[in-house]
Scaffold this motif. Sequence first.
Motif, PDB file in Angstrom:
ATOM      1  N   PHE A   5      19.204   8.520 -40.526  1.00 42.92           N
ATOM      2  CA  PHE A   5      19.125   8.127 -41.933  1.00 42.92           C
ATOM      3  C   PHE A   5      20.119   8.884 -42.804  1.00 42.92           C
ATOM      4  CE2 PHE A   5      15.018   7.346 -39.944  1.00 42.92           C
ATOM      5  CZ  PHE A   5      14.915   5.986 -40.150  1.00 42.92           C
ATOM      6  N   ALA A   6      21.001   9.630 -42.188  1.00 44.08           N
ATOM      7  CA  ALA A   6      22.036  10.339 -42.957  1.00 44.08           C
ATOM      8  C   ALA A   6      23.034   9.322 -43.502  1.00 44.08           C
ATOM      9  CB  ALA A   6      22.744  11.341 -42.052  1.00 44.08           C
ATOM     10  N   PRO A   7      23.590   9.615 -44.671  1.00 40.24           N
ATOM     11  CA  PRO A   7      24.585   8.673 -45.218  1.00 40.24           C
ATOM     12  C   PRO A   7      25.781   8.549 -44.273  1.00 40.24           C
ATOM     13  CG  PRO A   7      24.176  10.521 -46.734  1.00 40.24           C
ATOM     14  CD  PRO A   7      23.367  10.759 -45.509  1.00 40.24           C
ATOM     15  N   ALA A   8      26.227   7.335 -44.105  1.00 39.59           N
ATOM     16  CA  ALA A   8      27.358   7.076 -43.207  1.00 39.59           C
ATOM     17  C   ALA A   8      28.663   7.511 -43.867  1.00 39.59           C
ATOM     18  CB  ALA A   8      27.419   5.598 -42.867  1.00 39.59           C
ATOM     19  N   GLU A   9      29.581   8.005 -43.059  1.00 39.75           N
ATOM     20  CA  GLU A   9      30.910   8.355 -43.547  1.00 39.75           C
ATOM     21  C   GLU A   9      31.650   7.064 -43.866  1.00 39.75           C
ATOM     22  OE1 GLU A   9      32.353  11.431 -43.983  1.00 39.75           O
ATOM     23  OE2 GLU A   9      30.353  12.239 -43.578  1.00 39.75           O
ATOM     24  N   PRO A  10      32.386   7.027 -44.984  1.00 42.23           N
ATOM     25  CA  PRO A  10      33.138   5.802 -45.290  1.00 42.23           C
ATOM     26  C   PRO A  10      34.207   5.534 -44.237  1.00 42.23           C
ATOM     27  CG  PRO A  10      33.502   7.500 -46.965  1.00 42.23           C
ATOM     28  CD  PRO A  10      32.547   8.050 -45.961  1.00 42.23           C
ATOM     29  N   VAL A  11      34.370   4.279 -43.915  1.00 37.69           N
ATOM     30  CA  VAL A  11      35.352   3.868 -42.923  1.00 37.69           C
ATOM     31  C   VAL A  11      36.321   2.891 -43.591  1.00 37.69           C
ATOM     32  CG1 VAL A  11      35.669   2.701 -40.711  1.00 37.69           C
ATOM     33  CG2 VAL A  11      33.667   4.134 -41.074  1.00 37.69           C
ATOM     34  N   ALA A  12      37.616   3.099 -43.342  1.00 38.71           N
ATOM     35  CA  ALA A  12      38.623   2.203 -43.919  1.00 38.71           C
ATOM     36  C   ALA A  12      38.457   0.797 -43.348  1.00 38.71           C
ATOM     37  CB  ALA A  12      40.023   2.729 -43.611  1.00 38.71           C
ATOM     38  N   PRO A  13      38.736  -0.215 -44.161  1.00 37.16           N
ATOM     39  CA  PRO A  13      38.723  -1.585 -43.626  1.00 37.16           C
ATOM     40  C   PRO A  13      39.706  -1.690 -42.464  1.00 37.16           C
ATOM     41  CG  PRO A  13      38.963  -1.610 -46.018  1.00 37.16           C
ATOM     42  CD  PRO A  13      39.083  -0.189 -45.570  1.00 37.16           C
ATOM     43  N   LEU A  14      39.453  -2.609 -41.553  1.00 40.36           N
ATOM     44  CA  LEU A  14      40.280  -2.752 -40.354  1.00 40.36           C
ATOM     45  C   LEU A  14      41.755  -2.945 -40.700  1.00 40.36           C
ATOM     46  CD1 LEU A  14      40.419  -2.919 -37.290  1.00 40.36           C
ATOM     47  CD2 LEU A  14      39.961  -5.370 -37.479  1.00 40.36           C
ATOM     48  N   ALA A  15      42.047  -3.782 -41.691  1.00 46.65           N
ATOM     49  CA  ALA A  15      43.446  -4.024 -42.059  1.00 46.65           C
ATOM     50  C   ALA A  15      44.122  -2.731 -42.505  1.00 46.65           C
ATOM     51  CB  ALA A  15      43.529  -5.070 -43.160  1.00 46.65           C
ATOM     52  N   GLU A  16      43.410  -1.900 -43.237  1.00 48.01           N
ATOM     53  CA  GLU A  16      43.972  -0.623 -43.697  1.00 48.01           C
ATOM     54  C   GLU A  16      44.131   0.345 -42.525  1.00 48.01           C
ATOM     55  OE1 GLU A  16      45.793   1.781 -46.282  1.00 48.01           O
ATOM     56  OE2 GLU A  16      45.060  -0.211 -46.792  1.00 48.01           O
ATOM     57  N   ALA A  17      43.177   0.356 -41.622  1.00 52.57           N
ATOM     58  CA  ALA A  17      43.245   1.248 -40.469  1.00 52.57           C
ATOM     59  C   ALA A  17      44.411   0.883 -39.548  1.00 52.57           C
ATOM     60  CB  ALA A  17      41.932   1.210 -39.696  1.00 52.57           C
ATOM     61  N   LEU A  18      44.762  -0.409 -39.482  1.00 52.00           N
ATOM     62  CA  LEU A  18      45.829  -0.865 -38.596  1.00 52.00           C
ATOM     63  C   LEU A  18      47.189  -0.956 -39.284  1.00 52.00           C
ATOM     64  CD1 LEU A  18      43.953  -3.694 -36.672  1.00 52.00           C
ATOM     65  CD2 LEU A  18      44.433  -1.371 -35.907  1.00 52.00           C
ATOM     66  N   ARG A  19      47.230  -0.689 -40.583  1.00 52.63           N
ATOM     67  CA  ARG A  19      48.479  -0.793 -41.344  1.00 52.63           C
ATOM     68  C   ARG A  19      49.500   0.191 -40.783  1.00 52.63           C
ATOM     69  NH1 ARG A  19      49.179  -2.830 -46.452  1.00 52.63           N
ATOM     70  NH2 ARG A  19      46.946  -2.786 -46.862  1.00 52.63           N
ATOM     71  N   PRO A  20      50.742  -0.241 -40.542  1.00 53.49           N
ATOM     72  CA  PRO A  20      51.775   0.672 -40.027  1.00 53.49           C
ATOM     73  C   PRO A  20      51.972   1.874 -40.952  1.00 53.49           C
ATOM     74  CG  PRO A  20      52.540  -1.590 -39.933  1.00 53.49           C
ATOM     75  CD  PRO A  20      51.255  -1.602 -40.710  1.00 53.49           C
ATOM     76  N   ALA A  21      52.172   3.039 -40.358  1.00 50.11           N
ATOM     77  CA  ALA A  21      52.392   4.266 -41.127  1.00 50.11           C
ATOM     78  C   ALA A  21      53.874   4.618 -41.199  1.00 50.11           C
ATOM     79  CB  ALA A  21      51.600   5.411 -40.499  1.00 50.11           C
ATOM     80  N   ALA A  22      54.719   3.889 -40.495  1.00 51.46           N
ATOM     81  CA  ALA A  22      56.159   4.141 -40.491  1.00 51.46           C
ATOM     82  C   ALA A  22      56.877   2.813 -40.262  1.00 51.46           C
ATOM     83  CB  ALA A  22      56.520   5.134 -39.392  1.00 51.46           C
ATOM     84  N   THR A  23      58.131   2.743 -40.685  1.00 47.81           N
ATOM     85  CA  THR A  23      58.886   1.495 -40.536  1.00 47.81           C
ATOM     86  C   THR A  23      59.034   1.090 -39.074  1.00 47.81           C
ATOM     87  OG1 THR A  23      60.958   2.723 -40.636  1.00 47.81           O
ATOM     88  CG2 THR A  23      60.177   1.734 -42.674  1.00 47.81           C
ATOM     89  N   ASP A  24      59.099   2.047 -38.187  1.00 52.49           N
ATOM     90  CA  ASP A  24      59.235   1.726 -36.763  1.00 52.49           C
ATOM     91  C   ASP A  24      57.989   1.054 -36.189  1.00 52.49           C
ATOM     92  OD1 ASP A  24      61.806   2.720 -36.742  1.00 52.49           O
ATOM     93  OD2 ASP A  24      61.188   4.716 -36.068  1.00 52.49           O
ATOM     94  N   GLU A  25      56.865   1.160 -36.897  1.00 52.33           N
ATOM     95  CA  GLU A  25      55.625   0.537 -36.449  1.00 52.33           C
ATOM     96  C   GLU A  25      55.479  -0.891 -36.968  1.00 52.33           C
ATOM     97  OE1 GLU A  25      52.396   3.037 -37.642  1.00 52.33           O
ATOM     98  OE2 GLU A  25      53.130   4.753 -36.509  1.00 52.33           O
ATOM     99  N   VAL A  26      56.351  -1.317 -37.872  1.00 46.60           N
ATOM    100  CA  VAL A  26      56.272  -2.663 -38.442  1.00 46.60           C
ATOM    101  C   VAL A  26      56.725  -3.673 -37.392  1.00 46.60           C
ATOM    102  CG1 VAL A  26      57.157  -4.225 -40.220  1.00 46.60           C
ATOM    103  CG2 VAL A  26      56.638  -1.846 -40.795  1.00 46.60           C
TER     104      VAL A  26
END
Length: 104
Positions: A5-26
């Motif tokens: 019953f502990a509050p859940a940690e917020p989780v980024a939406p899937l699209a945000e979690a998979l968003r490239p972090a560098a141009t080479d990942e695009v």
Amino acid sequence: MADLFAPAEPVAPLAEALRPAATDEVVGQSHLLGPGKPLRVAFESGKLHSMILWAPPGVGKTTLARLMAKAFDAEFIAVSAVLSGVKDIREAVDRAQRNLEVHG
């Protein structure tokens, strides 16, 4: 043992979690990010220029804009043409002008 019953940690939406972090990942956008192409040249030269990203939803406009802001140490202000009005654009421009005055 974990508390069920502990509050859940917020989780980024899937699209945000998979968003490239560098141009080479695009994936795709080689007409913009390929060797010698406009955005690749901007990233490599360190010279940001004004542009309008126009394309159908889901092709990576926001991702490219966020990557550019990160690469050039600039603030990213999201303005949706569909959801925003003149007031929102004025607020974004005012905010950008204040940031320019404070941070140069």
